[in-house]
Scaffold this active site. Structure first.
Site, PDB file in Angstrom:
ATOM      1  N   ASP A 183      44.399  76.348  66.065  1.00 41.12           N
ATOM      2  CA  ASP A 183      44.097  75.231  65.437  1.00 41.12           C
ATOM      3  C   ASP A 183      43.566  73.848  66.319  1.00 41.12           C
ATOM      4  O   ASP A 183      44.134  73.928  67.617  1.00 41.12           O
ATOM      5  CB  ASP A 183      45.176  74.740  64.504  1.00 41.12           C
ATOM      6  CG  ASP A 183      46.492  74.602  65.419  1.00 41.12           C
ATOM      7  OD1 ASP A 183      46.890  74.971  66.062  1.00 41.12           O
ATOM      8  OD2 ASP A 183      47.335  73.416  64.872  1.00 41.12           O
ATOM      9  N   GLU A 184      43.028  73.305  66.005  1.00 42.34           N
ATOM     10  CA  GLU A 184      42.602  71.970  66.469  1.00 42.34           C
ATOM     11  C   GLU A 184      42.267  72.090  67.968  1.00 42.34           C
ATOM     12  O   GLU A 184      42.555  71.054  69.023  1.00 42.34           O
ATOM     13  CB  GLU A 184      43.963  70.865  66.451  1.00 42.34           C
ATOM     14  CG  GLU A 184      44.052  70.562  65.030  1.00 42.34           C
ATOM     15  CD  GLU A 184      45.425  69.459  64.895  1.00 42.34           C
ATOM     16  OE1 GLU A 184      45.049  68.639  64.045  1.00 42.34           O
ATOM     17  OE2 GLU A 184      46.327  69.609  65.664  1.00 42.34           O
ATOM     18  N   LEU A 185      41.431  73.045  68.433  1.00 39.71           N
ATOM     19  CA  LEU A 185      40.965  73.173  69.660  1.00 39.71           C
ATOM     20  C   LEU A 185      39.943  72.210  69.738  1.00 39.71           C
ATOM     21  O   LEU A 185      38.953  72.321  69.297  1.00 39.71           O
ATOM     22  CB  LEU A 185      40.429  74.733  70.176  1.00 39.71           C
ATOM     23  CG  LEU A 185      39.846  74.921  71.379  1.00 39.71           C
ATOM     24  CD1 LEU A 185      40.724  74.415  72.539  1.00 39.71           C
ATOM     25  CD2 LEU A 185      39.412  76.227  71.576  1.00 39.71           C
ATOM     26  N   GLU A 236      40.814  77.365  61.826  1.00 38.59           N
ATOM     27  CA  GLU A 236      39.510  76.777  62.537  1.00 38.59           C
ATOM     28  C   GLU A 236      38.943  78.186  63.426  1.00 38.59           C
ATOM     29  O   GLU A 236      37.727  78.251  63.538  1.00 38.59           O
ATOM     30  CB  GLU A 236      39.945  75.939  63.716  1.00 38.59           C
ATOM     31  CG  GLU A 236      40.327  74.573  62.778  1.00 38.59           C
ATOM     32  CD  GLU A 236      41.837  74.285  62.674  1.00 38.59           C
ATOM     33  OE1 GLU A 236      42.592  75.226  62.359  1.00 38.59           O
ATOM     34  OE2 GLU A 236      42.431  73.401  63.043  1.00 38.59           O
ATOM     35  N   HIS A 265      47.063  73.182  72.023  1.00 36.20           N
ATOM     36  CA  HIS A 265      48.393  73.068  71.903  1.00 36.20           C
ATOM     37  C   HIS A 265      49.304  74.030  72.808  1.00 36.20           C
ATOM     38  O   HIS A 265      50.266  74.500  72.278  1.00 36.20           O
ATOM     39  CB  HIS A 265      48.626  73.451  70.367  1.00 36.20           C
ATOM     40  CG  HIS A 265      48.343  72.565  69.486  1.00 36.20           C
ATOM     41  ND1 HIS A 265      48.926  71.396  68.891  1.00 36.20           N
ATOM     42  CD2 HIS A 265      47.127  72.435  68.708  1.00 36.20           C
ATOM     43  CE1 HIS A 265      48.162  70.748  67.861  1.00 36.20           C
ATOM     44  NE2 HIS A 265      47.202  71.227  67.864  1.00 36.20           N
TER      45      HIS A 265
END
Ligand code: HEM
Length: 1173
Positions: free
Chosen positions: A394-396, A442, A328
């Site tokens: 998040d969301e790596l 995460e 991100h």
């Protein structure tokens, strides 16, 4: 009929008496409140004191239309505003603390904070013009009479302790926000608090006690006397505002902070940058915002940041920032492309959850230098007003690092240490700057990164994540997206081309819809299902305002009043401590509606509390009244339902039935799949190849599968799926439901071991099998399963499984049955053993009987004697239940239509049989039970030593009976099937047996374990015929499989919660490519060759007939011992086999794969005894 109507009427009457006054005022609900019905008027010269000193006020900003009695003389009107303010503060600070509308403190002095709070509170009352007509029936006289006015006299504020410096930038829990507020009948108000922040909270409550009279010149409270004691349930109550996808000018943020303080929310988490934009001006690196902002005007200067933070701090709202990383962060690529991978890569869903992607290079010193410079610039500016800094996480997407020239891998093993180092370094910097790090969930849960003790973790994925985090000791902020994402349900943020994309995207829902209504938000308890210790670690929560579809134009209507609703859960608690029940919407709704009016009047353009137009709640109040609790409401509803039922006609059933059916079908076949596809599109990972289908909903596939199953062609059918797709993992959508099928050892390992907690048997399986196997080890997950395993495991220790007596007894009966050519007609039947030599027999049938007799003997101490009774009630019932159960599990949701008569009848027989032993055992004195270790000691005795719960005993016994009986019978059957057509192998086996045990002696446990060829024979049978050939696990959460996605099948596969993963050990164990090449001493994969085991060992997870991981077969040693015993005993006696199967199946074994894999045509052979010397 009459009684029903009268009960409804009486319920409503009861509700009427319980009705709180419609405008019960305060939001969020105070912990304790009592109030009366007396009216007191407030005028603008109320005497306000703070710790004994006066707080006075200026008239300058009071609108002229409003009354101005006893206005403090404005004798400094010749001074400028600043000078005036200075004089007010400076000159009068020690006797009087002035308040003016819009007063802003000049620093963090308690007096000034309170002064500003008083100014805002009185502004809130005098200037907002809140005449509450909307809360009352038209035509009712709800306003007080103006003929005799009772006035409030004093507002006395007492702060009982001095503010700590941390009061204005506290860590969660560092500031005491509690307060007590009383309004006496005689008009004296007393507000006591420990901190100035507590005073601010009390002043907000005070504001909400007042309304404006429609005359326009009077303000009153109708609730005197009032007594309130209040404190927050959670110390962290926030909003996350994303300023990167859309920009919000400073004034929008300030307005949001104001409304937060009215709602007693106290944290604004600004997600200030993301891949979409970098609006943050960093003076030492101006290029970041120059190139990264949406537009030069859409940036936050250092002055803006300070203004926002200070503004918040004065209102008890701590503003803290997040720079999300290492994912991100794509917008940095616009100024520093060398630091970022995967920016703008296509198709985006391989690289991130949302375009334009972009992540920091994880193994790059330039990234580290960049962050050092960035933090050195930013941290000293934000630290004076904030305790936290959020480093994101998040969301790596692992795939990003495939493009990183310094890494070129998406393997967790490679990436995890790099991420650990990255987080360690950045968190050290955060700490050194005097801030406390916050990360997304995460980081610890998915990446296993070890964090500092003080680090706070923000959970968002819902399910069990808060529990997982708190059970590991992490402090948690909860933002469960299923409840508290305010942006959800507003439609997809990507666009779709006409044609196939349009159809795929239709109806263009976003990934997390539906909209989180206020009721849903209100229903969420961040500490649900936590232990007391775990709950203490939940600091609170934040609602999230991700701004894909939100900008300043609709900000207020999206955020308000829903953020206030979460505010009440976080301030007051989900549970009302007075009733011990969840707070009810019915009680909350009128208060929320009133609060919404106040939000609007004070300047936040809040949405309505209902969406049906107008103030629908008002007629509801008139007609139904508002009950105090949901319970009484439920009674009322039931009454209504009953009344409605009286009007149900055949016609309405005929119309409604198909409509409901259609709606249901539309949901399962169209809406849900479309929504799932959108969700999948947003998840990290890739998709495996899809099984092509010509007909909608894969009807052709279903037809093919059913046909293959009926013809025992499951193996070739499954093989063809993988071969045609040239993959070991494929996907299909069958009747709207996504199913993944795999024969890849890596994926099977993940399901069974490395990602054990992500997958399980699942609730549908439990439901379908409950009537048969109850809550036993086979049907449950989590704690229930673990409990069963703990209970059963000790019964399979070596001492127990090496006791071979139990087999010998039944072996003798088996010999007689073989000689007889089938099951005996009663135990006492005479059999001529010599005459049986060479007599054809279906040995498979006898093995099923043998294992049933041995298993019941082992488990219950009493066998069912099926070898000596051709028709045996229990055996037939057990067979029938398994037959129907197998159809039930295959029929999926259609199983409800299956007749279950024979199933129930058979279950009765099984239960009656088992229960008699359970009763006998429970009749034993527990002390006798404990000391019972003699030959009569059984599995049931051992279990009963741990539990006396009949149901538990019954469930576990039946489960182990099922596991232990058919599995060994099938494996023995296949062994004889193959030995009969491989006389060389039989010869070698017999030679070994005679060498080790001789022709007659009963073998010992050690004999059995020491016979290598015998072990090879069993291994080879289980390789070609694994007893559980096809199995399934359900994804218990959104997760992944390690392999099979993307064009070359190397990427992780994304898996949605509730997706079944069907896996086949049968197919996997016959995959040629997993074996060495065929050679003189290594037979082709499909050929039965025990000899191969002399030169070969399978790789881990490529041979798993007993499963693997935590649920590995408990009875493995028991089974191998039993089978070895039977084979040894048989081939001590018999030297050769005649094979009759060639004429039955032409040498192609029929693989009947129902619950277990058994020879579909039986195993017809003849046994020949060795010639006696
Ligand atoms: C050749 C013989 C056997 C084979 C190939 C075999 C294979 C398996 C397999 C594949 C599973 C996993 C099923 C699943 O989780 O979906 C399993 C589980 C189990 N087996 Fe066996 N089994 C055999 C014999 C036995 C025997 C004789 C017993 C007990 C007397 C037994 C008791 C169990 C139990 C209790 C489980 C459940 C374990 C759990 O879920 O934690 N098995 N077996």
């Amino acid at each position: 009929m009459f009684s029903r109507v009268s009960s409804l009427v009486s319920t409503l009457c009861l509700l009427n008496t319980l009705l709180p006054s419609p405008a019960a005022a305060v939001w969020p609900a105070p912990q304790k409140i009592t109030k009366g019905e007396g009216v007191l008027f407030l005028n603008q010269n109320i005497e306000v004191t703070y710790n004994g000193a006066f707080v006075c006020w200026s008239s300058s900003s009071i609108p002229s239309s409003e009354p101005q009695p006893h206005v403090y003389p404005d004798h400094r009107s010749s001074l400028s505003d600043e000078e005036e303010e200075e004089m007010l503060t400076e000159n009068l600070a020690y006797q009087q603390i002035p308040y003016t509308y819009g007063y802003t403190p000049s620093g963090f002095k308690s007096k000034e904070i309170v002064q500003a709070g008083v100014s805002r509170a009185l502004t809130g009352i005098f200037n907002s013009k809140f005449v509450p007509w909307i809360l009352h029936k038209p035509g009712t006289k709800y306003e007080p009479d103006l003929s005799e006015l009772e006035w409030l006299q004093t507002l006395e504020i007492i702060q009982t302790a001095e503010d700590e410096p941390s009061a204005f930038k506290p860590l969660a829990g560092e500031v005491d926000e509690s307060y007590n507020l009383t309004v006496s009948e005689s008009g004296n108000v007393k507000l006591t608090a420990v901190s100035s922040i507590g005073v601010l909270r009390g002043l907000e409550t005070f504001t909400q006690l007042f309304y404006q009279h429609s005359s326009g010149t009077f303000w009153y409270t109708p609730y005197a006397p009032v007594s309130i004691q209040d404190s927050p349930k959670f110390p962290h109550r926030g909003i996350l505002l994303d300023t990167a996808r859309h920009f919000f000018p400073v004034e929008d943020i300030l307005r949001t902070i104001d409304a937060m303080s009215w709602s007693k929310l106290n944290r604004l988490h600004v997600h200030v940058t993301d891949s979409q934009s970098w609006p943050l001006v960093i003076p030492s690196m101006p290029e970041l915002s120059e190139k990264g902002a949406h537009h030069p005007s859409e940036t936050y200067s250092p002055g803006d940041i300070e203004k926002i933070q200070k503004y918040g701090a004065y209102r008890g709202v701590e503003v803290y920032f997040e720079i999300d990383m290492p994912g991100h962060i794509g917008s940095v690529s616009l100024s520093h492309p060398e630091l970022i991978v995967a920016y703008n890569e296509q198709p985006y869903h391989w690289w991130c959850a949302q375009p334009p992607c972009g992540a920091f290079k994880l193994n790059n010193t330039a990234v580290d230098e960049f962050l050092e410079k960035l933090f050195d610039d930013f941290f000293p500016r934000i630290e004076p007003y904030a305790a936290y800094f959020h480093t994101g996480g998040d969301e790596l997407n692992k795939n990003d690092s495939m493009l990183d020239e310094g890494i070129r891998s998406n393997s967790s093993e490679v990436l995890q240490p790099l991420l650990q180092k990255f987080i360690d370094t950045q968190h050290r910097r955060v700490r050194e700057a005097g801030l406390t790090p916050v990360v997304w969930e995460e980081i610890p849960l998915e990446w296993n990164v070890t964090l500092g003790e003080e680090v706070v973790v923000q959970a968002w994925l819902g399910g069990e994540t808060v529990k997982k985090l708190t059970s590991k000791g992490h402090k948690v902020i909860d933002s469960n997206y299923n409840f508290w994402y305010l942006d959800c349900g507003r439609g997809q943020w990507i666009t779709w081309e006409n044609g196939l994309p349009f159809k795929t995207g239709y109806p263009f829902n976003d990934w997390c819809g539906p909209t989180k209504s206020w009721g849903l938000i209100y229903s969420h308890d961040p500490t649900a299902n936590l232990t007391e210790e775990e709950a203490k670690l939940v600091l609170g929560g934040e609602v999230a305002v991700w701004s894909e579809t939100i900008d300043p134009m609709n900000l207020d209507t999206i955020v308000w009043p829903r953020a206030s609703v979460a505010g009440e859960v976080l301030w007051s608690g989900r549970i009302d401590e007075n009733t011990g029940q969840n707070r009810s919407q019915i009680e909350a709704f009128p208060r929320l509606t009133e609060f919404r009016e106040r939000l609007v009047k004070r300047g936040a353009a809040s949405a309505l509390t209902n969406t049906e137009g107008g103030y629908l709640f008002y007629p509801l109040v008139r007609d139904f009244k508002f009950p105090v609790g949901a319970h009484t409401f439920f009674n009322a509803s039931m009454g209504l339902v009953e009344t409605a039922l009286e009007h149900v006609s055949l016609k309405s059933v005929l119309v409604l039935g198909p409509a409901l059916l259609l709606a249901n079908l539309a949901w399962w076949l169209i809406v849900r799949p479309a929504w799932q596809e959108l969700k999948l599109a947003r998840m990290a990972g890739a998709r495996p190849p899809k099984i092509p289908s010509r007909l909608p909903f894969s009807i052709d596939f279903v037809y093919k599968s059913v046909k293959a199953s009926m013809n025992y062609q499951n193996l070739p059918m499954w093989k063809s799926l993988f071969v045609n797709a040239n993959a070991a993992t494929v996907e299909n959508r069958i009747a709207g439901r996504c199913v993944v099928m795999t024969c890849d050892p890596e994926n099977i390992k993940a399901i069974l071991a490395t990602q054990f907690s992500d997958y399980g048997k699942g609730e549908p399986f439990h439901r379908e099998w409950k009537a048969f196997l109850g809550d036993s080890i086979f049907t449950t997950d989590g704690d229930l399963w673990h409990g069963s395993r703990q209970l059963i495991r000790p019964q399979f220790i070596k001492d127990r499984v090496s006791d071979l007596h139990v087999f010998e007894k039944h072996m003798q009966t088996l010999f007689r049955a073989i000689a007889n050519g089938g099951a005996l007609n009663g135990e006492s039947q005479r059999v001529d053993l010599e005459a049986g030599n060479g007599k054809p027999v279906d040995i498979s049938d006898l093995f099923f009987r043998f294992t049933l007799d041995s298993a019941t003997d082992f488990l219950l101490g009493k066998d069912v004697k099926s070898l000596s009774n051709p028709r045996q009630e229990f055996a037939e019932a057990f067979g029938e239940v398994q037959r129907v159960q197998s159809i039930i599990s295959r029929a999926g949701p259609l199983n409800v239509f299956m007749p279950r008569g024979s199933f129930r009848k058979s279950m009765k027989i099984i239960n009656a049989f088992i229960n008699q032993y359970i009763e006998q055992t429970l009749r034993l004195d527990p002390n006798d039970l404990a000391s019972k270790t003699d030959a009569g000691y059984t599995f049931l005795h051992a279990l009963a030593g741990f539990t006396r719960d009949r149901q538990v005993l019954r469930d576990q016994l039946i489960a182990v009976l099922l596991a232990g009986r058919d599995t060994t019978a099938c494996t023995l059957s296949w062994t004889i099937y193959e030995l009969a057509r491989h006389p060389d192998a039989l010869k070698k086996l017999r030679e070994e047996i005679l060498r080790v045990v001789g022709p007659t002696r009963a073998p010992t446990y050690e004999d059995l374990k020491g016979m290598k060829y015998l072990q090879n024979v069993m291994n080879e049978t289980l390789r070609l015929y694994p007893v559980v050939p096809f199995n399934v696990r359900l994804a218990l959460k959104d997760t992944t499989l390690p392999r099979g996605g993307g064009p070359d099948g190397t990427l992780p596969v994304k898996v949605l919660k509730d997706t079944p993963i069907a896996y086949s050990t049968l197919v996997m164990q016959r995959r040629e490519e997993l074996y060495p090449p065929v050679s003189a001493n290594f037979a082709p994969v499909d050929v039965y060759s025990p000899d191969r085991w002399f030169v070969w060992q399978p790789k881990p997870w490529q041979y798993i007939p007993f499963n693997g991981g935590p649920r590995i077969c408990i009875g493995q040693q028991f089974a191998l011992t039993e089978m070895a015993y039977v084979l040894t005993r048989l081939f001590q006696k018999y030297e050769r086999l005649d094979n009759y199967m060639e004429e039955i199946d032409g040498g192609n074994p029929t693989l009947r794969a129902e619950i277990v894999l058994q020879p579909g045509d039986g195993v017809k052979v003849a046994f020949w005894e060795a010639k006696k010397a």
